[in-house]
Design a protein around this motif. Structure first.
Motif, short mmCIF file in Angstrom:
data_model
loop_
_atom_site.label_atom_id
_atom_site.label_comp_id
_atom_site.label_asym_id
_atom_site.label_seq_id
_atom_site.Cartn_x
_atom_site.Cartn_y
_atom_site.Cartn_z
N LYS A 104 30.67 32.20 32.82
CA LYS A 104 31.46 31.23 33.58
C LYS A 104 31.27 31.48 35.09
O LYS A 104 32.22 31.72 35.82
CB LYS A 104 32.93 31.34 33.22
CG LYS A 104 33.22 31.02 31.77
CD LYS A 104 34.68 31.20 31.46
CE LYS A 104 34.94 30.99 29.97
NZ LYS A 104 36.31 31.32 29.61
N VAL A 105 30.05 31.39 35.53
CA VAL A 105 29.73 31.66 36.93
C VAL A 105 30.35 30.62 37.84
O VAL A 105 30.78 30.91 38.95
CB VAL A 105 28.20 31.72 37.14
CG1 VAL A 105 27.86 31.99 38.58
CG2 VAL A 105 27.59 32.77 36.22
N GLY A 106 30.45 29.37 37.39
CA GLY A 106 31.06 28.32 38.20
C GLY A 106 32.51 28.60 38.52
O GLY A 106 32.98 28.33 39.61
N PHE B 64 34.42 39.83 36.91
CA PHE B 64 33.35 40.41 36.10
C PHE B 64 33.36 39.86 34.69
O PHE B 64 32.31 39.58 34.11
CB PHE B 64 33.46 41.94 36.08
CG PHE B 64 33.11 42.59 37.39
CD1 PHE B 64 32.02 42.18 38.13
CD2 PHE B 64 33.88 43.63 37.88
CE1 PHE B 64 31.69 42.77 39.34
CE2 PHE B 64 33.57 44.23 39.09
CZ PHE B 64 32.48 43.80 39.82
N ALA B 65 34.56 39.69 34.13
CA ALA B 65 34.67 39.14 32.78
C ALA B 65 34.15 37.70 32.73
O ALA B 65 33.47 37.30 31.79
CB ALA B 65 36.11 39.20 32.29
N ALA B 66 34.47 36.91 33.77
CA ALA B 66 34.01 35.53 33.82
C ALA B 66 32.48 35.48 33.94
O ALA B 66 31.82 34.66 33.28
CB ALA B 66 34.66 34.80 34.98
N ILE B 67 31.93 36.34 34.76
CA ILE B 67 30.47 36.38 34.93
C ILE B 67 29.80 36.80 33.62
O ILE B 67 28.80 36.22 33.20
CB ILE B 67 30.08 37.32 36.09
CG1 ILE B 67 30.52 36.71 37.42
CG2 ILE B 67 28.58 37.59 36.09
CD1 ILE B 67 30.40 37.65 38.60
N SER C 197 36.54 30.22 42.71
CA SER C 197 37.73 31.04 42.94
C SER C 197 37.92 31.31 44.42
O SER C 197 36.99 31.67 45.13
CB SER C 197 37.61 32.37 42.21
OG SER C 197 38.70 33.17 42.48
N LYS C 198 39.16 31.14 44.89
CA LYS C 198 39.47 31.37 46.31
C LYS C 198 40.30 32.62 46.50
O LYS C 198 40.65 32.95 47.60
CB LYS C 198 40.22 30.16 46.87
CG LYS C 198 39.38 28.92 46.91
CD LYS C 198 40.14 27.79 47.53
CE LYS C 198 39.26 26.53 47.56
NZ LYS C 198 39.90 25.42 48.18
#
Length: 78
Positions: free
Chosen positions: A69-71, A62-65, A76-77
């Protein structure tokens, strides 16, 4: 393999005893509910580290989104 068989037999015997105890007394429903609550608490205690990792993964995603930083989230695996 013997250890797995022993664990399974123990779990089946415990489940059978719990079920029979529930039938023998008029407070069987209360006993079953208490046992279910205990089982849920034991599950959360035993799995606390895994649950925390899952929560951390969600919050990191959520923090990345939120930061755009959607990519990174798509790659992420975990």
């Amino acid at each position: 393999m013997d250890t797995v068989t022993e664990i399974i037999q123990t779990q089946v015997i415990q489940a059978g005893i719990k079920w029979i105890m529930g039938l023998l007394t008029p407070v069987g429903a209360f006993v079953k509910a208490a046992m279910a609550i205990i089982d849920v608490v034991k599950f959360f205690i035993q799995r606390a580290a895994q649950i925390m990792e899952l929560i951390k993964a969600f919050t990191d995603s959520f923090a990345a989104i939120a930061s755009g930083k959607v990519g990174a989230v798509a790659k992420s695996k975990n």
